[in-house]
Design a protein around this motif. Structure first.
Motif, short mmCIF file in Angstrom:
data_model
loop_
_atom_site.label_atom_id
_atom_site.label_comp_id
_atom_site.label_asym_id
_atom_site.label_seq_id
_atom_site.Cartn_x
_atom_site.Cartn_y
_atom_site.Cartn_z
N PHE A 65 -2.66 -75.18 109.34
CA PHE A 65 -1.76 -74.20 109.95
C PHE A 65 -0.30 -74.62 109.74
O PHE A 65 0.55 -73.79 109.37
N ALA A 66 -0.01 -75.90 109.96
CA ALA A 66 1.36 -76.38 109.84
C ALA A 66 1.86 -76.28 108.40
O ALA A 66 3.00 -75.86 108.16
N ILE A 67 1.02 -76.63 107.43
CA ILE A 67 1.41 -76.56 106.02
C ILE A 67 1.70 -75.12 105.62
O ILE A 67 2.72 -74.83 104.97
N THR A 68 0.81 -74.21 106.00
CA THR A 68 0.97 -72.80 105.62
C THR A 68 2.18 -72.18 106.31
O THR A 68 2.94 -71.43 105.69
N ALA A 69 2.37 -72.48 107.59
CA ALA A 69 3.50 -71.94 108.33
C ALA A 69 4.82 -72.42 107.73
O ALA A 69 5.77 -71.64 107.59
N TYR A 70 4.89 -73.69 107.38
CA TYR A 70 6.10 -74.22 106.79
C TYR A 70 6.42 -73.53 105.47
O TYR A 70 7.56 -73.18 105.18
N LYS A 71 5.36 -73.31 104.66
CA LYS A 71 5.56 -72.65 103.36
C LYS A 71 6.12 -71.23 103.55
O LYS A 71 7.02 -70.81 102.83
N LEU A 73 -2.23 -67.03 107.46
CA LEU A 73 -1.77 -67.83 108.59
C LEU A 73 -2.39 -67.34 109.89
O LEU A 73 -2.77 -68.14 110.76
N TYR A 79 -7.60 -78.16 111.10
CA TYR A 79 -7.06 -76.82 111.18
C TYR A 79 -5.58 -76.81 111.60
O TYR A 79 -4.80 -75.98 111.15
N ILE A 80 -5.19 -77.73 112.46
CA ILE A 80 -3.78 -77.85 112.84
C ILE A 80 -2.94 -78.20 111.62
O ILE A 80 -1.84 -77.64 111.41
N LEU A 81 -3.44 -79.11 110.79
CA LEU A 81 -2.72 -79.52 109.59
C LEU A 81 -2.55 -78.35 108.62
O LEU A 81 -1.45 -78.11 108.09
N ALA A 141 -4.72 -69.47 112.62
CA ALA A 141 -4.34 -69.56 114.03
C ALA A 141 -5.49 -69.13 114.94
O ALA A 141 -5.76 -69.77 115.97
#
Length: 245
Positions: free
Chosen positions: A235-241, A102, A231-233, A106
């Motif tokens: 980041f969001a997927i990984t952060a949520y996981k 993550l 990259y935003i997508l 970022a």
């Protein structure tokens, strides 16, 4: 599971060829959702990157996108770094690896957002520096199952004066070295699911061809916007996981 891996392989191949990434930035989070553990996902991702990066390097060589005699020094450093990173995978906790992943996304997102898609300074040609950069990125590549281009592209654009599309192509060339090195190391450590990896690898080849074709037909300003969204997508997927557990 095989159908999911085939579809993922094709999709990752397209994104890999277009964005100049090894594919780990996409495949590792999705493989986690499918049900693989982080270490097994890394092994499958690396297997796919070996096949995809070799295909991409051949295509870019035919198109003369970059001068191999210089950029190969990124790869030389990457080989050594990826071996060290592959060994670290065996030693580190899975949660540490996920947060490392993550953090890398970022950093990349921030650098790309601030960079200019057109070069603002002369391209730096320095083979020892290329080797050092490749070595440092290679460590993260071997640790995280990403080819390294997720770091390589913003570094080349922001600090080395590379045009954005050329930097993406060089990043995928770099993946060829790090992925082969990481694959050998992880195979030796018994961390490669060969069956799943080969399914993804072979299905990704068609996607690679289409992705590179598309890369050469998009304007550079539009390309940067698409890259940032991508990259935003991720980041969001990984952060949520990670946050959702």
């Amino acid at each position: 599971m095989s159908i999911e891996l085939v579809l993922l392989g094709i999709s990752v191949g397209i994104l890999s060829g277009f964005f100049g990434i090894g594919g780990g930035t996409v495949s590792v989070p999705i493989l986690l959702y499918i049900g693989f553990g982080i270490k097994e996902a890394i092994g499958i991702s690396v297997t796919q990157m070996v096949a995809g990066s070799l295909m991409a390097a051949w295509i870019h060589h035919k198109k003369q996108t970059y001068e191999v005699s210089n950029v190969k020094y990124f790869g030389y450093g990457g080989v050594l770094g990826a071996i060290a990173g592959g060994i670290f995978v065996k030693l580190l906790n899975e949660a540490v690896l996920e947060w490392f992943f993550l953090g890398i996304v970022a950093f990349t997102l921030g650098r790309l957002a601030l960079s200019n898609p057109a070069p603002t300074k002369a391209e730096v040609i320095n083979r020892p520096l290329y080797t050092a950069i490749g070595g440092g990125i290679g460590v993260f590549s071997g640790m995280l199952g990403v080819g390294g281009s997720i770091l390589m592209t913003p570094i080349l654009v922001s600090f080395m004066g590379f045009p954005l599309k050329k930097a993406s192509a060089v990043g995928l060339f770099f993946v060829m070295f790090t992925s082969v090195s990481a694959f050998g190391t992880l195979l030796w450590l018994g961390m490669i699911n060969l069956q799943a990896g080969l399914v993804m690898a072979l299905s990704s080849l068609l996607g690679i061809i289409f992705g590179i074709w598309l890369l050469h037909r998009v304007k550079v300003v539009q390309y940067k916007r698409i890259l940032l969204f991508f990259y935003i997508l991720i980041f969001a997927i990984t952060a949520y996981k990670l946050i959702a557990g």
